[in-house]
Design an enzyme around this catalytic site. Structure first.
Site, PDB file in Angstrom:
ATOM      1  N   GLY A   1     -12.348   1.549  16.628  1.00 53.43           N
ATOM      2  CA  GLY A   1     -13.602   1.416  15.883  1.00 53.43           C
ATOM      3  C   GLY A   1     -14.733   2.246  16.464  1.00 53.43           C
ATOM      4  O   GLY A   1     -15.685   2.596  15.745  1.00 53.43           O
TER       5      GLY A   1
ATOM      6  N   GLU B   1      -4.859   1.967  17.589  1.00 49.26           N
ATOM      7  CA  GLU B   1      -4.587   0.708  16.880  1.00 49.26           C
ATOM      8  C   GLU B   1      -3.102   0.365  16.787  1.00 49.26           C
ATOM      9  O   GLU B   1      -2.725  -0.802  16.846  1.00 49.26           O
ATOM     10  CB  GLU B   1      -5.203   0.746  15.467  1.00 49.26           C
ATOM     11  CG  GLU B   1      -6.712   0.562  15.425  1.00 49.26           C
ATOM     12  CD  GLU B   1      -7.494   1.847  15.567  1.00 49.26           C
ATOM     13  OE1 GLU B   1      -6.918   2.868  16.000  1.00 49.26           O
ATOM     14  OE2 GLU B   1      -8.697   1.838  15.258  1.00 49.26           O
TER      15      GLU B   1
END
Ligand code: HXC
Length: 258
Positions: free
Chosen positions: A109, A132
């Site tokens: 993020g 991720e």
């Protein structure tokens, strides 16, 4: 605000992501604070450019908050993703130009936050990545879409599938960042760039941003037609008159931002 700091230096707004103990990880509370702050900045005509940086020594932002995400249901995760996407879309479309000043980890993020900014300046120590898949998830704040738009489909897929961190020079080589600068000069260089932008006609700068953002999602003939509309709109500003008159009179333009 608990998780962000905001200061104004002349006409530059400086946002500091401020959860250094968690390497500025993005939890829902931070995203909501950023949403409110961006809404306020968008309507603050005194702010002509924005810089986003990370607080603390180590990170710009080390990703979404894993401890908060860990126990989310599918529906909660979907809402969390949508919240981040909404805030990052707002950032990308903020009227003012936004510079990310990245001094440490920009992962997951955090890399997605940097990519939603208009310009990325990295310190030599910055590290980027989309790790991720190592957590069993995909990026969810726009990373699968903004990364290929910045670096191309093939390189984006490698970064997304392999998950390795890359250093600032590699990020520069790939086109993920605009510049790599010494750690000690990062903010000075970001502020100098922001000041240079701010010295130009603010409406023209905002319209350049809108032309790129809107036009990139259109077919070329529609996008160039849109550019013509925007170019014409500039001639309804006082700044166009001042800018061109100053050139003819061989003096520096004094822009009113109108
Ligand atoms: C929550 C985090 C965090 C994160 C670091 N911390 N990253 N907490 N979420 N993303 C916390 C650590 O738990 C630790 O807390 C403290 O910050 C310092 O981190 P360390 O790991 O001790 O530091 P270091 O050994 O230097 O390693 C730095 C690091 C590592 C390489 C950046 O922290 C790391 O791998 N972080 C996770 C990076 C990541 O996977 N990001 C993507 C997340 S998923 P304590 O309490 O132990 O001191 C994502 C999805 C976005 O972003 C889309 C969502 C919809």
């Amino acid at each position: 605000m608990e998780n962000l700091l905001y200061e104004k230096s002349d006409s530059i707004g400086i946002i500091t992501m401020n959860r250094p103990k968690a390497l500025n990880a993005l939890n829902a509370a931070t995203l909501r604070e950023l949403d409110s702050l961006l809404t306020a900045i968008a309507s603050d005509s005194a702010v002509k450019a924005v810089i986003i940086r990370g607080g603390g020594e180590k990170a710009f932002v080390a990703g979404a908050d894993i401890t908060e995400m860990q126990s989310m249901s599918a529906m909660e995760a979907r809402s969390f993703g949508k919240l981040g996407q909404m805030v990052f879309n707002k950032l990308e479309n903020l009227p003012q130009p936004v510079i990310a000043a990245i001094h440490g980890f920009a992962l997951g993020g955090g890399c997605e936050l940097a990519m939603a900014c208009d310009i990325r300046i990295a310190s030599e120590k910055a590290k980027f990545g989309q790790p991720e898949v190592m957590l069993g998830v995909t990026p969810g704040f726009g990373g699968t879409q903004r990364l290929p738009r910045l670096v191309g489909k093939g390189i984006a897929k490698e970064l997304l599938f392999v998950g390795d961190q890359i250093d600032a020079l590699e990020a520069y080589r790939l086109g993920l960042v605009n510049r790599v600068v010494p750690v000690a000069s990062l903010m000075e260089i970001a502020i100098a760039m922001a000041n240079k932008i701010v010295s130009h006609a603010p409406v023209a700068v905002q319209l350049c941003k809108a032309a790129v953002n809107e036009g990139m999602d259109m077919a070329l003939d529609s996008a160039t037609a849109y550019e013509a509309e925007i170019f014409g709109l500039c001639f309804a500003t006082i700044d166009q008159k001042e800018g061109m008159q100053a050139f003819v009179e061989k003096r520096k333009a004094n822009f009113a931002g109108k």
